[in-house]
Design a protein around this motif. Structure first.
Motif, PDB file in Angstrom:
ATOM      1  N   ALA A  37      35.538  28.556  47.141  1.00  0.00           N
ATOM      2  CA  ALA A  37      35.699  28.135  45.750  1.00  0.00           C
ATOM      3  C   ALA A  37      34.391  27.609  45.170  1.00  0.00           C
ATOM      4  O   ALA A  37      34.131  27.770  43.979  1.00  0.00           O
ATOM      5  N   ALA A  38      33.557  27.002  46.004  1.00  0.00           N
ATOM      6  CA  ALA A  38      32.280  26.478  45.525  1.00  0.00           C
ATOM      7  C   ALA A  38      31.341  27.599  45.111  1.00  0.00           C
ATOM      8  O   ALA A  38      30.478  27.401  44.247  1.00  0.00           O
ATOM      9  N   HIS A  39      31.499  28.795  45.671  1.00  0.00           N
ATOM     10  CA  HIS A  39      30.623  29.919  45.351  1.00  0.00           C
ATOM     11  C   HIS A  39      31.179  30.818  44.247  1.00  0.00           C
ATOM     12  O   HIS A  39      30.528  31.795  43.858  1.00  0.00           O
ATOM     13  N   LEU A  40      32.333  30.527  43.730  1.00  0.00           N
ATOM     14  CA  LEU A  40      32.932  31.363  42.685  1.00  0.00           C
ATOM     15  C   LEU A  40      32.087  31.495  41.421  1.00  0.00           C
ATOM     16  O   LEU A  40      32.020  32.573  40.845  1.00  0.00           O
ATOM     17  N   PRO A  41      31.411  30.449  40.938  1.00  0.00           N
ATOM     18  CA  PRO A  41      30.606  30.633  39.728  1.00  0.00           C
ATOM     19  C   PRO A  41      29.492  31.655  39.901  1.00  0.00           C
ATOM     20  O   PRO A  41      29.047  32.266  38.923  1.00  0.00           O
ATOM     21  N   ALA A  43      29.751  34.414  41.820  1.00  0.00           N
ATOM     22  CA  ALA A  43      30.312  35.706  42.211  1.00  0.00           C
ATOM     23  C   ALA A  43      30.497  36.657  41.046  1.00  0.00           C
ATOM     24  O   ALA A  43      30.592  37.856  41.245  1.00  0.00           O
ATOM     25  N   ASP A  44      30.534  36.179  39.813  1.00  0.00           N
ATOM     26  CA  ASP A  44      30.840  37.021  38.667  1.00  0.00           C
ATOM     27  C   ASP A  44      29.607  37.414  37.865  1.00  0.00           C
ATOM     28  O   ASP A  44      29.709  37.708  36.688  1.00  0.00           O
ATOM     29  N   GLU A  45      28.438  37.477  38.474  1.00  0.00           N
ATOM     30  CA  GLU A  45      27.224  37.791  37.719  1.00  0.00           C
ATOM     31  C   GLU A  45      27.278  39.188  37.119  1.00  0.00           C
ATOM     32  O   GLU A  45      26.890  39.395  35.981  1.00  0.00           O
ATOM     33  N   ASP A  46      27.759  40.194  37.860  1.00  0.00           N
ATOM     34  CA  ASP A  46      27.819  41.558  37.341  1.00  0.00           C
ATOM     35  C   ASP A  46      28.804  41.661  36.188  1.00  0.00           C
ATOM     36  O   ASP A  46      28.525  42.296  35.177  1.00  0.00           O
ATOM     37  N   GLU A  47      29.936  41.020  36.316  1.00  0.00           N
ATOM     38  CA  GLU A  47      30.950  41.065  35.263  1.00  0.00           C
ATOM     39  C   GLU A  47      30.431  40.394  33.990  1.00  0.00           C
ATOM     40  O   GLU A  47      30.654  40.867  32.902  1.00  0.00           O
TER      41      GLU A  47
END
Length: 79
Positions: A37-41, A43-47
């Motif tokens: 959960a800490a790495h979720l921000p 994870a969405d760089e491409d989106e």
């Protein structure tokens, strides 16, 4: 049972609930879930970049259609 005893029982129950939540949050079994959960921000760089491109394309379509940008009408130079 008077009011003081009732308040004491409720306070004791709330302390037990608080300690249970703290124990659950800091247990070793939950660590992988919280690390993910800490790495979720990140994870969405491409989106996110795809959304930015589609937003800029919509803005260019409006300008081509002759629609005025309301920020320019108000004199906003940062637009």
């Amino acid at each position: 049972m008077d009011t003081g005893t009732f308040r004491g029982i409720i306070t004791g129950l709330l302390i037990i609930a608080f300690l249970g939540i703290v124990w659950w949050a800091y247990s070793r079994r939950r660590k992988p879930d919280f690390d993910e959960a800490a790495h979720l921000p990140f994870a969405d760089e491409d989106e996110q970049s795809n959304r930015d491109r589609s937003a800029s394309q919509q803005g260019s379509h409006r300008e081509q259609a002759g629609e005025a940008d309301s920020r320019k009408d108000r004199g906003d130079e940062n637009a």
